[in-house]
Design an enzyme around this catalytic site. Structure first.
Site, PDB file in Angstrom:
ATOM      1  N   LYS A 186       0.820  -1.329  -0.087  1.00  0.00           N
ATOM      2  CA  LYS A 186       0.184   0.107  -0.080  1.00  0.00           C
ATOM      3  C   LYS A 186       0.908   1.196  -0.033  1.00  0.00           C
ATOM      4  CE  LYS A 186      -3.856  -0.644   2.642  1.00  0.00           C
ATOM      5  NZ  LYS A 186      -4.708  -0.560   3.774  1.00  0.00           N
ATOM      6  N   LYS A 201       2.442   2.856   2.342  1.00  0.00           N
ATOM      7  CA  LYS A 201       2.107   3.624   3.255  1.00  0.00           C
ATOM      8  C   LYS A 201       3.017   3.548   4.535  1.00  0.00           C
ATOM      9  CE  LYS A 201      -3.088   4.174   3.099  1.00  0.00           C
ATOM     10  NZ  LYS A 201      -4.173   3.970   3.999  1.00  0.00           N
TER      11      LYS A 201
HETATM   12  N1  C2G Z   1     -12.399   6.188   5.649  1.00  0.00           N
HETATM   13  C1  C2G Z   1     -13.752   7.046   5.770  1.00  0.00           C
HETATM   14  N2  C2G Z   1     -13.568   8.399   5.798  1.00  0.00           N
HETATM   15  C2  C2G Z   1     -12.483   9.083   5.843  1.00  0.00           C
HETATM   16  C3  C2G Z   1     -11.421   8.202   5.852  1.00  0.00           C
HETATM   17  C4  C2G Z   1     -11.235   6.790   5.881  1.00  0.00           C
HETATM   18  O1  C2G Z   1     -14.926   6.223   5.730  1.00  0.00           O
HETATM   19  N3  C2G Z   1     -12.331  10.412   6.044  1.00  0.00           N
HETATM   20  C5  C2G Z   1     -12.735   4.904   5.386  1.00  0.00           C
HETATM   21  C6  C2G Z   1     -12.248   4.180   4.380  1.00  0.00           C
HETATM   22  O2  C2G Z   1     -13.020   4.521   3.265  1.00  0.00           O
HETATM   23  C7  C2G Z   1     -11.793   2.697   4.815  1.00  0.00           C
HETATM   24  C8  C2G Z   1     -11.516   2.919   6.306  1.00  0.00           C
HETATM   25  O3  C2G Z   1     -11.920   4.386   6.754  1.00  0.00           O
HETATM   26  O4  C2G Z   1     -13.034   2.151   4.662  1.00  0.00           O
HETATM   27  C9  C2G Z   1     -10.196   2.838   6.529  1.00  0.00           C
HETATM   28  O5  C2G Z   1      -9.352   3.840   6.089  1.00  0.00           O
HETATM   29  P1  C2G Z   1      -7.969   3.240   5.512  1.00  0.00           P
HETATM   30  O6  C2G Z   1      -7.086   3.055   6.967  1.00  0.00           O
HETATM   31  O7  C2G Z   1      -7.316   4.796   4.856  1.00  0.00           O
HETATM   32  O8  C2G Z   1      -7.980   2.205   4.811  1.00  0.00           O
HETATM   33  P2  C2G Z   1      -7.370   2.060   3.308  1.00  0.00           P
HETATM   34  O9  C2G Z   1      -5.976   2.568   3.073  1.00  0.00           O
HETATM   35  O10 C2G Z   1      -8.451   2.537   2.270  1.00  0.00           O
HETATM   36  O11 C2G Z   1      -7.452   0.202   3.199  1.00  0.00           O
HETATM   37  O12 C2G Z   1      -8.056  -4.097   1.356  1.00  0.00           O
HETATM   38  C10 C2G Z   1      -8.503  -2.703   1.756  1.00  0.00           C
HETATM   39  C11 C2G Z   1      -7.587  -1.684   2.396  1.00  0.00           C
HETATM   40  O13 C2G Z   1      -7.071  -2.267   3.388  1.00  0.00           O
HETATM   41  C12 C2G Z   1      -8.377  -0.440   2.752  1.00  0.00           C
END
Ligand code: C2G
Length: 130
Positions: free
Chosen positions: A45, A47
């Site tokens: 990712k 990250k």
């Molecule tokens: N999220 C949200 N609103 C935000 C930030 C995040 O609804 N302002 C949601 C994202 O859409 C996700 C969850 O919170 O459903 C976790 O966000 P992240 O930690 O950024 O996850 P991500 O990197 O999108 O990982 O296999 C799928 C991935 O692991 C998803």
């Protein structure tokens, strides 16, 4: 018992994450969270997390909506997780809209609207300005 699963990194836990987890849990009775491991974040990712997997897991397990936290180690494990944990509904933010439709053969797939104006990246940017 309706079983829900979602996945994410959940670094620098914020209200956008909580909004997602609260709405995900409201769709059923039991919420499993696939938490991206440090290796998966870094290698796949691209990250770099502030908090380690163990710290992020500890934070998630303290949230009333979360029933179980499992490691997310790769992109491919979702299909087997849905079977293993007897999942009825897969939930994720709509920034992923359409990306996990392949799971529709096994379970319901729900994309929830992201919470605007907040993200881990934004938090880091704002802190740099202080
Ligand atoms: N999220 C949200 N609103 C935000 C930030 C995040 O609804 N302002 C949601 C994202 O859409 C996700 C969850 O919170 O459903 C976790 O966000 P992240 O930690 O950024 O996850 P991500 O990197 O999108 O990982 O296999 C799928 C991935 O692991 C998803």
């Amino acid at each position: 018992m309706k079983r829900i699963i979602t996945y994410g990194t959940f670094d620098l836990l914020h209200y956008g994450h909580i909004n997602l987890l609260r709405r995900a849990k409201s769709l059923g009775d039991y919420l499993v969270v696939g938490l991206s491991t440090d290796e998966f974040n870094w290698n796949s990712k691209h990250k770099k997390c502030y908090f380690s997997y163990e710290k992020r897991k500890q934070l998630l397990e303290a949230i009333r909506y979360v029933d179980l936290v499992i490691p997310e180690e790769n992109w491919e494990q979702k299909k087997s997780d849905v079977e293993l944990y007897k999942i009825d509904t897969f939930v994720i933010g709509d920034d992923w809209k359409g990306k996990f439709d392949f799971l529709k053969e096994q379970c319901e797939v729900v994309y929830l609207e992201r919470t605007p104006e907040i993200s881990t990246t934004q938090i880091k940017r704002d802190l740099e300005k202080l």
